[in-house]
Design a protein around this motif. Structure first.
Motif, mmCIF file in Angstrom:
data_model
loop_
_atom_site.group_PDB
_atom_site.id
_atom_site.type_symbol
_atom_site.label_atom_id
_atom_site.label_comp_id
_atom_site.label_asym_id
_atom_site.label_seq_id
_atom_site.Cartn_x
_atom_site.Cartn_y
_atom_site.Cartn_z
ATOM 1 N N ALA A 269 0.828 -1.207 0.000
ATOM 2 C CA ALA A 269 0.000 0.000 0.000
ATOM 3 C C ALA A 269 0.860 1.255 0.000
ATOM 4 O O ALA A 269 0.600 2.208 -0.748
ATOM 5 N N MET A 273 0.975 3.972 -3.099
ATOM 6 C CA MET A 273 0.533 5.330 -2.823
ATOM 7 C C MET A 273 1.677 6.330 -2.878
ATOM 8 O O MET A 273 1.471 7.502 -3.187
ATOM 9 N N VAL A 318 -6.141 2.765 -4.545
ATOM 10 C CA VAL A 318 -6.611 2.266 -3.251
ATOM 11 C C VAL A 318 -7.759 1.280 -3.427
ATOM 12 O O VAL A 318 -7.850 0.269 -2.723
ATOM 13 N N ALA A 349 -4.283 1.207 3.091
ATOM 14 C CA ALA A 349 -4.532 1.829 1.788
ATOM 15 C C ALA A 349 -5.592 2.922 1.898
ATOM 16 O O ALA A 349 -5.431 4.015 1.345
ATOM 17 N N LEU A 353 -5.228 7.023 1.229
ATOM 18 C CA LEU A 353 -6.079 7.829 0.348
ATOM 19 C C LEU A 353 -6.555 9.088 1.064
ATOM 20 O O LEU A 353 -6.523 10.190 0.506
#
Length: 503
Positions: A269, A273, A318, A349, A353
């Motif tokens: 994650a 990201m 995500v 995740a 976001l």
């Protein structure tokens, strides 16, 4: 004048600079964990976190340097550009030396007393941490040199160099382990690669600024950088304290194997990201340059477009990670890691976001000269987050740490975006919500419901997973093209696609 195509090109180069390293790292992690073992990989993760905490010595002169190099370069003030870069190098050399000596001196206490490291791993853990101390010095210089091409808005240069070294390190790590080497040699490899990375960046900067010379910084140059960096330093302290706290708390309270489970689940994650976060990073020098030339209308246009596109891209990433977390971990690392980490990966995740919604507002806020605001919010967020993390680990272990990230992100993101819009960021929150977030959020919610229905027990083979992910990606791409892209950008993309098909 800063143009949208230039901003887009820089964003793409910054993204591509991390794509290849991230993919290679993700594909090599199973082999590295298998060869080192769960406990030794946990030590490697712990060493990385310890080095990250010593980066608190960094007073974030990088932020001030990027801002003022961008401003002075936009005004064609070459003397001030040279003074700013020289001052930054002096500062990071000093930080690197102090940190290296501190890590070396405290290494024995950290290995034998502070963390729950198995006794049979004490000797190699001590060696690895002392090599990492040298790496801290080199890494500080690398981080600063990396920022110079970015301040000049030459992300194509920094991105290419980063892609090369970021790809080589995990590949060479696999080679070392295949030859029978272990944890210490992996750390030595990283130190050597960082040193070569520094030399490559220095050579590139010389080509970008052929008339660069080391210049003693004048008092106002030093004051300007340090004044800006003082508040940016708050943001850095907060970010670093919070970024590594989860693994250190798990390492102290639960042991090395749990560190590995949490690190592996959160790594995917975080990696994904961090890649999409690179699309936002280019806004900082852009905002600084546009503020210097008083082009605020242009800045607002770029702000709204960037916020809309980055939010949709982050949300799409995500969505895939959260909906397919169990099968992804199952086929990537095995059933044990999927059982231990699927929920962790999904929650981390979602937290990422929510956090990402502060990236562009924070960068524009800082670029316009208001680092105090982002710094104070970052410190508050870290303090609240650290408290939640401790309670989360105590009550529910590594899963509790993931949920602590989520709730801290939700609370502080809401407060930050509400405060800065219309105050330090010259766009109203209502306008941002309407233009940047409402339509992408609706598309992501509908597509997420569809993806969740595809992610059930029917995913019994990796090919079914690939098909389900592919279907979701197609839906996201089509919806994004039709309803997220601005009409002018959609028309431009259509024209270019036709040209490619007919050429």
């Amino acid at each position: 004048m800063t143009s949208s195509p230039r901003v887009l090109n820089n964003a793409l180069f910054n993204l591509l600079g991390g794509v290849a390293p991230a993919l290679v790292t993700i594909f090599t992690i199973p082999y590295v964990v298998h060869q080192l073992g769960d406990a030794s990989y946990g030590v490697l993760t712990l060493v990385t976190s310890i080095i990250g905490y010593f980066a608190l010595l960094d007073i974030n002169v990088t932020a001030g340097s990027v801002k003022f190099v961008a401003e002075h370069h936009a005004k064609q003030d070459h003397a001030r550009v040279c003074q700013t870069i020289t001052f930054g190098l002096w500062v990071y050399l000093a930080i690197g030396i102090v940190g290296m000596l501190g890590i070396w001196a405290l290494a024995h206490v950290m290995v034998t007393s502070l963390f729950n490291i198995p006794e049979q791993l004490h000797a190699i853990s001590l060696q690895a941490l002392r090599w990492a101390a040298i790496g801290f010095l080199v890494g500080q210089l690398q981080a600063y040199l990396q920022s110079v091409p970015q301040a000049l808005q030459r992300y194509d240069v920094s991105g290419r160099i980063e892609a090369i070294f970021g790809t080589l390190v995990p590949i060479l790590t696999v080679g070392l382990l295949a030859c029978g080497w272990g944890l210490v040699e992996v750390v030595v490899l990283r130190v050597a690669a960082s040193a070569l990375h520094c030399l490559s960046l220095a050579w590139a900067i010389r080509r970008l600024l052929p008339s660069f010379y080391f210049a003693s910084p004048e008092a106002d140059v030093r004051r300007g950088i340090l004044s800006f960096s003082a508040f940016s330093f708050l943001s850095r302290i907060a970010a670093l304290s919070y970024a590594h706290a989860d693994k250190l708390l798990i390492g102290a309270l639960m042991g090395m194997e749990q560190v590995t489970y949490f690190a592996v689940a959160s790594t995917l994650a975080n990696r994904v990201m961090s890649l999409t976060g690179r699309l936002s990073g280019v806004i900082f020098p852009v905002a600084s340059a546009l503020a210097a030339t008083k082009e605020m209308t242009r800045l607002e246009e770029i702000y709204l477009q960037s916020s809309r596109y980055v939010f949709f891209i982050n949300g799409a990433a995500v969505l895939l990670l959260a909906c397919f977390s169990f099968p992804i971990l199952h086929f990537w690392m095995g059933a044990r890691f999927a059982e231990q980490g699927a929920l962790i990966m999904a929650v981390i995740a979602l937290s990422q976001l929510i956090d990402s919604m502060t990236n562009i507002p924070s960068l524009v806020n800082d670029g316009l000269g208001h680092p105090r605001v982002s710094g104070l919010f970052a410190v508050t967020r870290a303090l609240i987050g650290l408290g939640m993390l401790y309670l989360g680990v105590e009550l529910s272990g590594s899963v509790g740490a993931a949920w602590a990230h989520f709730w801290a992100s939700a609370l502080m993101t809401a407060l930050f975006v509400f405060y800065v819009h219309g105050k330090t960021v010259p766009v109203s929150l209502g306008h941002v919500m309407d233009v940047a977030y409402s339509r992408p959020a609706a598309i992501l919610a509908l597509t997420g419901a569809m993806a969740w229905s595809l992610s059930g027990p029917a995913i019994g083979t990796i090919w079914v997973l690939v098909l389900a992910v592919a279907i979701t990606c197609v839906v996201l791409c089509v919806a994004g093209f039709l309803w997220v892209l601005y009409p002018g950008h959609r028309q431009l993309m259509t024209t270019r696609l036709r040209q490619l098909m007919t050429s």
